[in-house]
Design a protein around this motif. Sequence first.
Motif, PDB file in Angstrom:
ATOM      1  N   HIS A 145       0.840  -1.207   0.000  1.00 21.52           N
ATOM      2  CA  HIS A 145       0.000   0.000   0.000  1.00 21.52           C
ATOM      3  C   HIS A 145       0.873   1.255   0.000  1.00 21.52           C
ATOM      4  N   ALA A 146       1.869   1.286   0.862  1.00 24.30           N
ATOM      5  CA  ALA A 146       2.726   2.464   0.961  1.00 24.30           C
ATOM      6  C   ALA A 146       3.544   2.654  -0.318  1.00 24.30           C
ATOM      7  N   GLU A 147       4.141   1.577  -0.827  1.00 23.05           N
ATOM      8  CA  GLU A 147       4.975   1.698  -2.023  1.00 23.05           C
ATOM      9  C   GLU A 147       4.150   2.205  -3.206  1.00 23.05           C
ATOM     10  N   TRP A 148       2.961   1.662  -3.380  1.00 22.48           N
ATOM     11  CA  TRP A 148       2.164   2.040  -4.541  1.00 22.48           C
ATOM     12  C   TRP A 148       1.742   3.500  -4.449  1.00 22.48           C
ATOM     13  N   HIS A 149       1.260   3.936  -3.287  1.00 22.69           N
ATOM     14  CA  HIS A 149       0.761   5.303  -3.171  1.00 22.69           C
ATOM     15  C   HIS A 149       1.890   6.332  -3.195  1.00 22.69           C
ATOM     16  N   VAL A 150       3.048   5.981  -2.656  1.00 24.82           N
ATOM     17  CA  VAL A 150       4.171   6.914  -2.720  1.00 24.82           C
ATOM     18  C   VAL A 150       4.647   7.065  -4.167  1.00 24.82           C
ATOM     19  N   ALA A 151       4.682   5.949  -4.907  1.00 21.92           N
ATOM     20  CA  ALA A 151       5.066   6.046  -6.320  1.00 21.92           C
ATOM     21  C   ALA A 151       4.061   6.882  -7.102  1.00 21.92           C
ATOM     22  N   PRO A 165      16.391   2.266   6.363  1.00 17.14           N
ATOM     23  CA  PRO A 165      16.521   3.317   5.336  1.00 17.14           C
ATOM     24  C   PRO A 165      15.294   3.406   4.431  1.00 17.14           C
ATOM     25  N   ARG A 166      14.718   2.229   4.081  1.00 14.50           N
ATOM     26  CA  ARG A 166      13.556   2.260   3.184  1.00 14.50           C
ATOM     27  C   ARG A 166      12.321   2.815   3.879  1.00 14.50           C
ATOM     28  N   SER A 167      12.094   2.466   5.141  1.00 15.21           N
ATOM     29  CA  SER A 167      10.906   2.979   5.838  1.00 15.21           C
ATOM     30  C   SER A 167      10.974   4.492   5.996  1.00 15.21           C
ATOM     31  N   VAL A 168      12.169   4.992   6.321  1.00 17.15           N
ATOM     32  CA  VAL A 168      12.314   6.442   6.462  1.00 17.15           C
ATOM     33  C   VAL A 168      12.164   7.117   5.101  1.00 17.15           C
ATOM     34  N   GLU A 169      12.718   6.497   4.060  1.00 17.28           N
ATOM     35  CA  GLU A 169      12.613   7.047   2.716  1.00 17.28           C
ATOM     36  C   GLU A 169      11.145   7.156   2.286  1.00 17.28           C
ATOM     37  N   LEU A 170      10.363   6.117   2.578  1.00 18.57           N
ATOM     38  CA  LEU A 170       8.944   6.149   2.237  1.00 18.57           C
ATOM     39  C   LEU A 170       8.225   7.283   2.956  1.00 18.57           C
ATOM     40  N   ALA A 171       8.506   7.425   4.252  1.00 21.54           N
ATOM     41  CA  ALA A 171       7.863   8.492   5.019  1.00 21.54           C
ATOM     42  C   ALA A 171       8.218   9.860   4.450  1.00 21.54           C
ATOM     43  N   ARG A 189       3.210  14.823  -7.905  1.00 20.34           N
ATOM     44  CA  ARG A 189       3.879  16.044  -7.465  1.00 20.34           C
ATOM     45  C   ARG A 189       4.592  16.725  -8.624  1.00 20.34           C
ATOM     46  N   GLU A 190       5.230  15.933  -9.480  1.00 16.81           N
ATOM     47  CA  GLU A 190       5.912  16.533 -10.619  1.00 16.81           C
ATOM     48  C   GLU A 190       4.911  17.142 -11.601  1.00 16.81           C
TER      49      GLU A 190
END
Length: 1023
Positions: A601-607, A650-656, A613-614
Amino acid sequence: MGEVSPAQELAASGDGRASLTRAVGASRCEPPSGTVALVFTDVPSASRLWERCPEAMRAALELQEEVLRGVLERHSGYEVKTQSGSFMLAFASPVEAVRWCLDAQEALFEAPWPQELLAQPEAAEELGLRGFLHRGLRVRMGVHLGQPEPRVDARTGRVDYLGPVVNTAARVVAAGHGGQVLVSGTAWARISEEELGLHSARPLGAFRLRGIESPVALVEVLPASLSDRRFGMPLAARERQGNVPAVQSDLIGRSSELETLRRWFRAGHRLVTLLGPGGMGKTRLATHFGGLELESCAWDGGVWLCELEQARSAEALCHTVRQALGISPGRDEAAGDAVEQLGLALNDCGRVLIILDNLEQATRDGARILARWLALAPRARFLVTSRQELGLPEERLLDLGPLALPAAGETRLEVIARSEAVRLFVQRAREVRGSFALTAEEAPHVVDIVRRLDGIALAIELAAARTGVLGVGQLRERLSRRFELLRSGRRDASARQATLRGAIDWSWNLLEPAERAALAQCSVFRGGFTLEAAEAVLMLPAGSAEVRAVLQSLRARSLLRAQEEEGPGGEGRLAMYESIRQYAAERLQALGGEAELVSRHAEWHVALARGLRERVRGTGGAEALRRLALERENLLAACDSALAVVPATPRSVELALEALEALEPDILVRGPISLLLGRLERAIGLADSVAVASGRLAAILAVRGRLHLEAGHPESARADLEQARALLREGGDVAGEKRVLVDLSIVARHQGEVAAAWEFIQQAQRLSSGADRWLEAYARGHFGLLEQVRAGAEAALPHLTAARELFRAVGDMTLEVGFSTHCAVALSEAGRMAEAVAQVTEAMTRAASVGDQAGHTLARLHLGCFLLEEGRALDAREHLLVCVRMGRQLGVRGLEGKAMGELGRAEQALGRLAEARHWLAEAVSALREVARWHALRFAAHRAEVEASLGDQETALASFVALEEEPEVRANPLLRQLVTRLRAAAEASLSGRAPFSAAEAGQGPELVVPPAARADAGAPDPSA
């Protein structure tokens, strides 16, 4: 009100019984046809006068007929009939009809009435402040417009009129008082007041006239010579205001509760709480009762429904109630906090019924708030739905039990069918299967179902909804297995948890394995989701149907609901009711796989958000911004789940960090800013413990810096932006450093540090934007805003216009709109006010069209300033009040503060000096650290108001303090403003000339141009 007036008898007499006291052929006017203005007249006190002085009354009625017919000779009206001193007239024009009424009232006033009649209280001379108001018969008149049916009397050749229009006209006059002229809204809408000559008109509102289905608006009209006449409210029920849904059908099984509520409120009880577990029907009962009360027109303040499902704090509760009732934030300093202000506002509403639905979300705050409102608003009444009582002395409790069940062993179909629980089941079953009928064969199964569901309305409705795919016997079999397990396993649950869980658990047991997996996994979404998202996130068991098909099945079973599209081209979305989502989340824990699901869920919505945003900065930016707004809750959930990972990776912080960065555009245009700041603090703190790329850290620091600025924390903003700049320079990110330098110039400009702002913007200009046209527009636009402060509007306009066109070219509508507003401000400073008003009005409209609340508020603030410049203080005040509220909702302290200051100036121009001082003081407090230049300006205006109020010594002390401020000494505009206002205050103190509110509202703008007002640090939608 139960009596029939002479005019109503006249309207009903269509068979020739009404007499005509002059010759049939005497009328010189042809009867009008088509759209006709009907006039009825009568004497409401006629019966009493006949009893007391019959001879004088006979003479008076003859005189009245002579007077009214004499006036009619001068007007193109047709006398339809008379009876018992009442007239029915017809006119081709509503203007002519009202003219006749006005002339007739004056003629009746001047008539030579018998002295015996004038000795009666109902006909005596009545003296007002400017002369006599009444004299002789008090004749009331009513006018209505429509298309009645003409009918010719074969015996007399006279034309009569029939139909609903005649009935309405008769009811209009029956609502009046003696000597009053009432005109229906339908007739008044066809009248130009200039055509009537000297007169007095007063809209009275809409009323329920007996026997007339729709409410009728009434306007009181009097000739200018008699305009001091005063009457009570019309003799009809007023159409009340409220937002409670209209009653659509009978409420099954709650007649005794409805009667209890009516009895308690009629007896004067002020607070009634409906208690019961979830699914018992508290909300439906409350809204049904509210709808009936609204129709009764018994509450002059209206009946209002406040849905508190999301109100979990005192602030949210007050906000919801204020929004429901349309109450603006209070201005009285003595009112204190929002609870006090709203309590006073409720008191002003009169006799009002407020329904607070789902108060259990904030029971403790709710009890305290209601106790205060009961004290402040003695005429207000409250109906509360909750799971627990409030514990207040005034509270009356009504426990809502289950619907009545058939008696044990009852087998007679007609008796079973009258049971409340069975009636509800049958009604809902017919809604999903129109052919459903309760047969003798199925009746026992239905009785068993409703009994096992404990007569709980929600559970019964959910069960009945399944009759579209299952027979009653099949429902009964599955229900039996489910409830036995639930009762034995949930004895520790509260009543609401057990019954609501049982209803949803029953739906769960009807699902296939793939449907169960899908429902449980859908609980990971927040605020709705698209089919595309579901297909990417859900992982159904092997061999299952496609995700799309399974979701459609859940939708058909009412476990998912369709959200409305957000606009043209809006993508369809599904959502879950929160109670079902929480239940599904518990099931997910039991099924397993939650961690992997949350990660997908997090990976898909962040992508998704990364791309959105762009796109916000380019073609399709408005649509990207809309989609970001729709996904806000999902992105916040993704951020929260990433921040909850222990230990952080690192990945969890990057996602946040990515989720928070992606949300910046949405938060800046819709607020509130505080929604991200707390999460940013946590995420940046975690970034120190794991390896995060310096570029990512720099970007998120810049985001936090811009948000700090909007929230009113300029020092924190500067610190974050300086740190971001250092990281970007170290990494060789020229474009990133350029934007941060522009941001630093904005911070300095907001703080009144023009020299520092100029240095930052010059450094930014020396760096290349490369191929980034958006960045070039961003830098040039803020260069223009700084030039406006340094050199004036003419120097700024080329840069502001170029920036606006660049943003339009790249497709960033929010910044295009923002710089349209800035251009409008510069145009106003250059003396081109008409262009400025047109441009800022267009900016308001365009910002609203894309949901850019910040841009809309900024444009509206400046429109208010422009209107104030043009001397339209009242119009300006309306806009500025809205800006104060919206700035507060957005969490943009600078925007809110400037709106409060300009509102203070509008109040000052209107002569409302106490209110002006309040708003100016609030503005100074809000802007002291946020926008120093504006804080000093509004402080000068506050001192000016203090002098106007007679507190010259305080005013002069304030001026002395202002003159010592370094910013005032350095800024010629501020120095000139303070000097002028001090001179005016000293003149007032010495008695040389009075210091008036009119002077206060006009003088300062001679020295403070609009551009200086607008952007020595105006909120930047670009931030």
